[in-house]
Design a protein around this motif. Structure first.
Motif, PDB file in Angstrom:
ATOM      1  N   UNK A  15      -3.510   2.132  -0.917  1.00 17.27           N
ATOM      2  CA  UNK A  15      -4.648   2.453  -1.771  1.00 17.27           C
ATOM      3  C   UNK A  15      -4.388   1.840  -3.135  1.00 17.27           C
ATOM      4  N   UNK A  16      -5.339   1.007  -3.580  1.00 20.56           N
ATOM      5  CA  UNK A  16      -5.262   0.384  -4.898  1.00 20.56           C
ATOM      6  C   UNK A  16      -6.557   0.729  -5.629  1.00 20.56           C
ATOM      7  N   UNK A  17      -6.497   1.203  -6.869  1.00 19.79           N
ATOM      8  CA  UNK A  17      -7.722   1.560  -7.600  1.00 19.79           C
ATOM      9  C   UNK A  17      -8.718   0.405  -7.606  1.00 19.79           C
ATOM     10  N   UNK A  18     -10.010   0.747  -7.543  1.00 25.06           N
ATOM     11  CA  UNK A  18     -11.062  -0.270  -7.506  1.00 25.06           C
ATOM     12  C   UNK A  18     -11.027  -1.171  -8.727  1.00 25.06           C
ATOM     13  N   UNK A  19     -10.509  -0.653  -9.851  1.00 21.26           N
ATOM     14  CA  UNK A  19     -10.461  -1.445 -11.078  1.00 21.26           C
ATOM     15  C   UNK A  19      -9.524  -2.639 -10.960  1.00 21.26           C
ATOM     16  N   UNK A  20      -8.621  -2.593  -9.934  1.00 20.93           N
ATOM     17  CA  UNK A  20      -7.704  -3.712  -9.721  1.00 20.93           C
ATOM     18  C   UNK A  20      -8.371  -4.850  -8.963  1.00 20.93           C
ATOM     19  N   UNK A  21      -9.582  -4.594  -8.462  1.00 26.13           N
ATOM     20  CA  UNK A  21     -10.281  -5.603  -7.688  1.00 26.13           C
ATOM     21  C   UNK A  21      -9.948  -5.496  -6.211  1.00 26.13           C
ATOM     22  N   UNK A  22     -10.848  -5.993  -5.361  1.00 26.58           N
ATOM     23  CA  UNK A  22     -10.611  -5.949  -3.922  1.00 26.58           C
ATOM     24  C   UNK A  22     -10.993  -4.600  -3.331  1.00 26.58           C
ATOM     25  N   UNK A  23     -10.580  -4.375  -2.086  1.00 23.81           N
ATOM     26  CA  UNK A  23     -10.897  -3.149  -1.372  1.00 23.81           C
ATOM     27  C   UNK A  23      -9.874  -2.074  -1.718  1.00 23.81           C
ATOM     28  N   UNK A  24     -10.313  -0.898  -2.216  1.00 22.47           N
ATOM     29  CA  UNK A  24      -9.358   0.142  -2.612  1.00 22.47           C
ATOM     30  C   UNK A  24      -8.441   0.574  -1.476  1.00 22.47           C
ATOM     31  N   UNK A  25      -9.018   0.807  -0.306  1.00 24.42           N
ATOM     32  CA  UNK A  25      -8.234   1.232   0.852  1.00 24.42           C
ATOM     33  C   UNK A  25      -8.174   0.103   1.870  1.00 24.42           C
ATOM     34  N   UNK A  26      -6.974  -0.219   2.309  1.00 23.84           N
ATOM     35  CA  UNK A  26      -6.845  -1.297   3.285  1.00 23.84           C
ATOM     36  C   UNK A  26      -5.719  -0.977   4.252  1.00 23.84           C
ATOM     37  N   UNK A  27      -5.956  -1.270   5.530  1.00 28.25           N
ATOM     38  CA  UNK A  27      -4.974  -0.988   6.572  1.00 28.25           C
ATOM     39  C   UNK A  27      -4.609  -2.274   7.292  1.00 28.25           C
ATOM     40  N   UNK A  28      -3.299  -2.479   7.477  1.00 31.07           N
ATOM     41  CA  UNK A  28      -2.794  -3.645   8.207  1.00 31.07           C
ATOM     42  C   UNK A  28      -2.065  -3.145   9.452  1.00 31.07           C
ATOM     43  N   UNK A  29      -2.308  -3.782  10.574  1.00 31.93           N
ATOM     44  CA  UNK A  29      -1.663  -3.377  11.816  1.00 31.93           C
ATOM     45  C   UNK A  29      -0.982  -4.576  12.457  1.00 31.93           C
ATOM     46  N   UNK A  30       0.159  -4.321  13.078  1.00 30.31           N
ATOM     47  CA  UNK A  30       0.875  -5.370  13.795  1.00 30.31           C
ATOM     48  C   UNK A  30       0.371  -5.386  15.237  1.00 30.31           C
ATOM     49  N   UNK A  31      -0.034  -6.545  15.702  1.00 33.41           N
ATOM     50  CA  UNK A  31      -0.452  -6.689  17.097  1.00 33.41           C
ATOM     51  C   UNK A  31      -0.128  -8.089  17.575  1.00 33.41           C
ATOM     52  N   UNK A  32      -0.486  -8.369  18.829  1.00 43.93           N
ATOM     53  CA  UNK A  32      -0.099  -9.643  19.437  1.00 43.93           C
ATOM     54  C   UNK A  32      -0.795 -10.836  18.805  1.00 43.93           C
ATOM     55  N   UNK A  33      -1.885 -10.579  18.061  1.00 40.61           N
ATOM     56  CA  UNK A  33      -2.632 -11.677  17.452  1.00 40.61           C
ATOM     57  C   UNK A  33      -2.127 -12.040  16.057  1.00 40.61           C
ATOM     58  N   UNK A  34      -1.195 -11.234  15.517  1.00 41.41           N
ATOM     59  CA  UNK A  34      -0.744 -11.458  14.147  1.00 41.41           C
ATOM     60  C   UNK A  34       0.781 -11.485  14.098  1.00 41.41           C
ATOM     61  N   UNK A  35       1.346 -12.121  13.063  1.00 38.45           N
ATOM     62  CA  UNK A  35       2.813 -12.140  12.922  1.00 38.45           C
ATOM     63  C   UNK A  35       3.363 -10.736  12.715  1.00 38.45           C
ATOM     64  N   UNK A  36       4.668 -10.581  12.907  1.00 39.22           N
ATOM     65  CA  UNK A  36       5.311  -9.288  12.688  1.00 39.22           C
ATOM     66  C   UNK A  36       5.199  -8.876  11.221  1.00 39.22           C
ATOM     67  N   UNK A  37       5.241  -7.576  11.003  1.00 38.84           N
ATOM     68  CA  UNK A  37       5.122  -7.038   9.656  1.00 38.84           C
ATOM     69  C   UNK A  37       6.433  -6.349   9.291  1.00 38.84           C
ATOM     70  N   UNK A  38       6.886  -6.548   8.060  1.00 35.36           N
ATOM     71  CA  UNK A  38       8.193  -6.026   7.650  1.00 35.36           C
ATOM     72  C   UNK A  38       8.111  -5.299   6.312  1.00 35.36           C
ATOM     73  N   UNK A  39       8.979  -4.322   6.181  1.00 33.31           N
ATOM     74  CA  UNK A  39       9.250  -3.706   4.881  1.00 33.31           C
ATOM     75  C   UNK A  39      10.664  -4.129   4.505  1.00 33.31           C
ATOM     76  N   UNK A  40      10.825  -4.654   3.294  1.00 29.80           N
ATOM     77  CA  UNK A  40      12.128  -5.127   2.834  1.00 29.80           C
ATOM     78  C   UNK A  40      12.469  -4.462   1.499  1.00 29.80           C
ATOM     79  N   UNK A  41      13.685  -3.988   1.374  1.00 31.83           N
ATOM     80  CA  UNK A  41      14.205  -3.553   0.083  1.00 31.83           C
ATOM     81  C   UNK A  41      15.190  -4.633  -0.357  1.00 31.83           C
ATOM     82  N   UNK A  42      14.778  -5.397  -1.355  1.00 23.60           N
ATOM     83  CA  UNK A  42      15.565  -6.548  -1.797  1.00 23.60           C
ATOM     84  C   UNK A  42      16.700  -6.116  -2.712  1.00 23.60           C
TER      85      UNK A  42
END
Length: 218
Positions: A15-42
């Motif tokens: 969730x990103x405030x509307x004032x930041x631009x773009x869609x406030x709520x957005x969901x990303x899902x990993x599936x066979x049509x898209x590359x793998x999704x990762x969380x990284x702590x650098x």
């Protein structure tokens, strides 16, 4: 903290405030049509979310005055914080070949996150003694009598009749005034998925239902 740590995600919502631009709520899902999704702590202290070569999000865990609220439930991790005076929320659901593996992955990420901030854990609700998941009874939903024709409401509708309609106790066909959805913007499906990923959402729904029943009893 000299190396980066990476975990595979099944789903990521933000969730990103509307004032930041773009869609406030957005969901990303990993599936066979898209590359793998990762969380990284650098090693730099940044939490990164990426899918293939695309960077979806980046948060500095050494955010100075930023206060993070991190909560784990099962294989889900929620991160709440304030960015430039506006509240943000991120939710990660971890991937695994089994639910146990996904929970272990989430717990591993929590262990690493605790080097930067505190994390609270919310346990799954325990089953009644000697009862397996398959034996758990389904909730009873009160509905209007089967086959009953819904009443066609005219003009304004009282709070009591609206409450009965919402709780399924009295079927109504509402006037057009009550069917405008100006409060709902953007992709409702993504919004609902984001809410359902929040472990506190079912309790919120139950609280709303309880308040509606109080209105009926007034």
């Amino acid at each position: 903290m000299g190396t980066s740590h990476k975990w595979t995600l099944k789903r990521y919502g933000r969730y990103i405030p509307a004032s930041k631009g773009g869609t406030p709520l957005k969901l990303f899902e990993a599936n066979c049509d898209k590359p793998e999704m990762f969380m990284t702590i650098a090693a730099s202290g940044h939490l990164l979310i990426s899918q293939g070569q695309e960077s979806l999000d980046a948060v500095n865990l050494f955010g100075g005055s930023t206060v993070f609220k991190v909560q784990q439930k099962s294989d889900n991790l929620m991160l709440r914080f304030t960015d430039e005076g506006e509240r943000r929320m991120m939710r990660m659901q971890f991937h695994g070949s089994s639910r146990t593996e996904a929970i272990n992955g989430c717990s591993s990420a929590v262990k690493k996150l605790m080097e930067y901030t505190s994390v609270t854990a919310q346990e799954d609700a325990p089953l009644p003694p000697n009862q397996s998941p398959a034996e758990t009874p389904a909730p009873v939903i009160q509905q209007a009598a089967v086959g009953a024709e819904p009443e066609v409401a005219q003009g304004s509708v009282t709070i009591r009749r609206l409450t009965q309609h919402i709780l399924g106790e009295h079927a109504l066909i509402l006037p057009q005034l009550y069917r405008n959805n100006s409060m709902i913007q953007g992709d409702l499906g993504s919004t609902l998925r984001m809410l359902l990923m929040d472990p506190s959402f079912p309790a919120f729904v139950e609280k709303v239902e309880g308040e509606l029943k109080k209105i009926l009893s007034e």
